[in-house]
Design a protein around this motif. Structure first.
Motif, mmCIF file in Angstrom:
data_model
loop_
_atom_site.group_PDB
_atom_site.id
_atom_site.type_symbol
_atom_site.label_atom_id
_atom_site.label_comp_id
_atom_site.label_asym_id
_atom_site.label_seq_id
_atom_site.Cartn_x
_atom_site.Cartn_y
_atom_site.Cartn_z
ATOM 1 N N TYR A 79 27.206 11.218 11.846
ATOM 2 C CA TYR A 79 25.224 9.529 11.823
ATOM 3 C C TYR A 79 25.125 9.182 10.871
ATOM 4 O O TYR A 79 23.695 10.502 10.224
ATOM 5 C CB TYR A 79 24.333 8.981 13.552
ATOM 6 C CG TYR A 79 24.600 7.288 13.270
ATOM 7 C CD1 TYR A 79 24.861 6.656 13.516
ATOM 8 C CD2 TYR A 79 22.938 7.833 13.346
ATOM 9 C CE1 TYR A 79 24.910 5.470 13.334
ATOM 10 C CE2 TYR A 79 22.536 6.065 12.654
ATOM 11 C CZ TYR A 79 23.289 5.016 12.820
ATOM 12 O OH TYR A 79 22.712 4.062 12.588
ATOM 13 N N LYS A 111 22.496 -4.985 16.128
ATOM 14 C CA LYS A 111 21.837 -4.744 15.178
ATOM 15 C C LYS A 111 22.619 -5.922 13.720
ATOM 16 O O LYS A 111 21.273 -6.125 13.136
ATOM 17 C CB LYS A 111 20.564 -3.236 14.721
ATOM 18 C CG LYS A 111 19.893 -2.977 13.776
ATOM 19 C CD LYS A 111 19.616 -2.296 13.377
ATOM 20 C CE LYS A 111 18.927 -2.091 12.231
ATOM 21 N NZ LYS A 111 18.882 -0.468 11.239
ATOM 22 N N ASP A 160 23.911 -1.900 1.698
ATOM 23 C CA ASP A 160 23.704 -1.701 2.891
ATOM 24 C C ASP A 160 23.052 -0.433 3.224
ATOM 25 O O ASP A 160 23.249 0.108 2.501
ATOM 26 C CB ASP A 160 24.617 -2.279 4.236
ATOM 27 C CG ASP A 160 24.479 -1.410 5.341
ATOM 28 O OD1 ASP A 160 24.077 -2.585 5.966
ATOM 29 O OD2 ASP A 160 25.554 -0.767 5.568
ATOM 30 N N GLY A 161 22.107 -0.360 4.236
ATOM 31 C CA GLY A 161 21.963 1.322 4.453
ATOM 32 C C GLY A 161 20.222 1.350 3.678
ATOM 33 O O GLY A 161 20.173 2.798 3.051
ATOM 34 N N SER A 162 19.778 0.377 3.169
ATOM 35 C CA SER A 162 18.739 0.970 2.068
ATOM 36 C C SER A 162 17.728 1.353 2.231
ATOM 37 O O SER A 162 17.276 2.221 1.710
ATOM 38 C CB SER A 162 18.172 -0.264 1.162
ATOM 39 O OG SER A 162 17.619 -1.537 2.531
ATOM 40 N N SER A 163 17.477 1.800 3.465
ATOM 41 C CA SER A 163 15.958 3.336 4.138
ATOM 42 C C SER A 163 16.978 4.480 3.437
ATOM 43 O O SER A 163 16.310 4.917 3.700
ATOM 44 C CB SER A 163 15.771 3.131 4.869
ATOM 45 O OG SER A 163 17.298 3.421 6.141
ATOM 46 N N LEU A 212 25.478 2.362 6.719
ATOM 47 C CA LEU A 212 26.787 1.855 8.421
ATOM 48 C C LEU A 212 28.097 2.003 6.953
ATOM 49 O O LEU A 212 29.588 2.359 8.047
ATOM 50 C CB LEU A 212 26.941 0.041 8.488
ATOM 51 C CG LEU A 212 28.131 -1.126 8.864
ATOM 52 C CD1 LEU A 212 28.538 -0.132 9.770
ATOM 53 C CD2 LEU A 212 28.316 -2.064 8.561
ATOM 54 N N ASN A 270 23.772 5.784 16.850
ATOM 55 C CA ASN A 270 22.608 6.322 16.648
ATOM 56 C C ASN A 270 22.093 6.544 18.520
ATOM 57 O O ASN A 270 21.311 5.920 19.077
ATOM 58 C CB ASN A 270 21.786 5.571 16.336
ATOM 59 C CG ASN A 270 20.281 6.212 16.236
ATOM 60 O OD1 ASN A 270 19.869 6.786 16.855
ATOM 61 N ND2 ASN A 270 19.563 4.957 15.118
ATOM 62 N N TYR A 296 27.233 0.768 17.098
ATOM 63 C CA TYR A 296 25.969 -0.168 17.759
ATOM 64 C C TYR A 296 25.772 -1.116 18.358
ATOM 65 O O TYR A 296 26.109 -2.185 18.173
ATOM 66 C CB TYR A 296 25.380 -0.710 15.996
ATOM 67 C CG TYR A 296 24.176 -0.787 16.108
ATOM 68 C CD1 TYR A 296 23.224 -1.463 16.792
ATOM 69 C CD2 TYR A 296 23.472 0.513 14.755
ATOM 70 C CE1 TYR A 296 21.883 -1.050 16.994
ATOM 71 C CE2 TYR A 296 22.243 0.949 15.229
ATOM 72 C CZ TYR A 296 20.798 0.371 15.973
ATOM 73 O OH TYR A 296 20.091 0.042 15.787
ATOM 74 N N GLY A 330 23.624 6.386 9.292
ATOM 75 C CA GLY A 330 22.736 5.082 9.501
ATOM 76 C C GLY A 330 22.942 4.253 7.743
ATOM 77 O O GLY A 330 22.491 3.526 7.979
#
Ligand code: AHG
Length: 347
Positions: A245, A275, A119-122, A249, A212, A265, A247
């Motif tokens: 924040y 989302k 999760d949060g791979s960006s 989770l 966000n 969110y 980004g």
């Protein structure tokens, strides 16, 4: 002399007596999840060194680009769960359909697992904390057969275990089996998760709000007003709150769990259902949060764990954190809905 540390395996064995109906299957499943977490952790830590950063080329069911490490984590967790012999199938963010395990041993498994393997791979490429989220259910379909979609369409209240791994400045595994929340920190020198945060409890209220705010103009009116409330000065409630924040989770949730805070969110114009995914993001985190004394709702008065899933990759608005703060956000949402309704009736 070092004080005795309790390793994850010791803890699981000690706690097995908490489940008189269980014959050790859940314990074995958790042990395998811990093992997969260690393998993924090793790769996450050397992600900058090897050719594992960047895109894998495809998009997942959500239309998001899939990173190589996502694929790696997904495979590792699937392998570990299949090998455990306790899990009949999984649903994951990276797979459109459920993955049914075909071996006789796995078909006899008592549980199914939903997970977001990374999760949060960006945030991978930029060395910011990411995580793995998982949730365990007792299957509905008869043992000895392949898992069915129905096994996965259970309300969050039916979870028998849930948790997350955070790959941060240290790596932690935090989970609940319905008797409180415990956190284990990976000691890299011995390669073991050690009990570092027994019986975690979130403060009743906190001073952090996580959302966000780039999406501000698309938020529901109640959320906008709650943000305004967070920013106002009030000595008694220690406002203004701090906005934090990341980004990811898992990272935002973990910080708020330790310090007290709220993560939101909500639904937006581009994501009318929110989302985050109900089955492998909201439900497991909601279970952990409730077990830690906090609260998780959809912002419209419904407890996350009570939502009946209708599809595998369903999304839900997510309001989670310190009880008083979620209650306050709900209050703003309710007032706004009533005002909108009055305006509608008045024509
Ligand atoms: P992903 O795994 O695709 O990076 O998604 C991350 C999730 C969740 O971890 C995080 O809280 C949220 O998406 C962030 O979304 P925004 O970028 O829209 O704020």
């Amino acid at each position: 002399m070092h004080a005795h540390v309790t390793t994850l395996n010791e803890f699981i064995i000690e706690r097995q007596s908490d489940f008189p109906y269980a014959k050790g299957e859940l314990s074995r499943l958790l042990t395998h999840i811990g093992l997969a977490a260690k393998i993924v952790n090793r790769e996450v830590n050397k992600a900058g060194l090897v050719d594992i950063l960047g895109e894998a080329g495809g998009t997942n069911i959500q239309g998001e680009s899939v990173k190589k490490l996502d694929v790696f984590a997904d495979r590792r967790f699937i392998e570990a769960l299949r090998a455990s012999g306790e899990c009949a199938g999984i649903a994951s963010e990276e797979n459109d359909e459920i993955v049914k395990f075909k071996t006789d041993l796995a078909k006899d498994g008592k549980y199914i697992v939903t997970m977001d393997p990374l999760d949060g791979s960006s945030n991978i490429d930029v060395n910011v904390s990411i995580g793995t989220i998982f949730s365990i259910y007792r299957r509905i379909s008869p043992r000895g057969h392949e898992a069915t979609l129905e096994d996965f369409m259970q309300r969050g209240t039916k979870q028998v275990g849930a948790g997350y791994v955070i790959y941060g400045s240290s790596t932690m595994l935090v989970f609940t089996t319905g008797r409180g929340v415990n956190g284990f920190t990976l000691d890299p020198s011995i390669g073991e998760f050690c009990l570092s945060h027994p019986n975690m409890q979130i403060p009743l209220s906190g001073t952090i709000y996580s959302i966000n705010e780039g999406n501000y103009i698309r938020f529901p009116g109640g959320v906008k007003k709650y943000i305004k409330y967070c920013q106002e000065s009030d000595r008694q409630t220690q406002r203004p709150y701090a906005s934090r924040y990341i980004g990811s989770l898992v990272a935002d949730f973990h910080r708020n769990l330790l310090k007290g805070g709220i993560f939101i969110y909500p639904q937006t114009e581009s994501h009318p259902e929110g989302k985050l995914r109900l089955l492998y993001e909201c439900n497991p985190m909601a279970f952990v949060m409730e077990q830690a004394g906090g609260m998780a709702t959809d912002g419209m008065g419904t407890r996350i764990l009570d939502i009946k899933p209708e599809s595998l990759h369903q999304r839900a608005p997510f309001f989670v954190g310190s009880r008083r703060m979620v209650e306050k956000a709900e209050e703003f949402m309710r007032a706004e809905r009533m005002a909108e309704e009055e305006a509608r009736v008045a024509g």
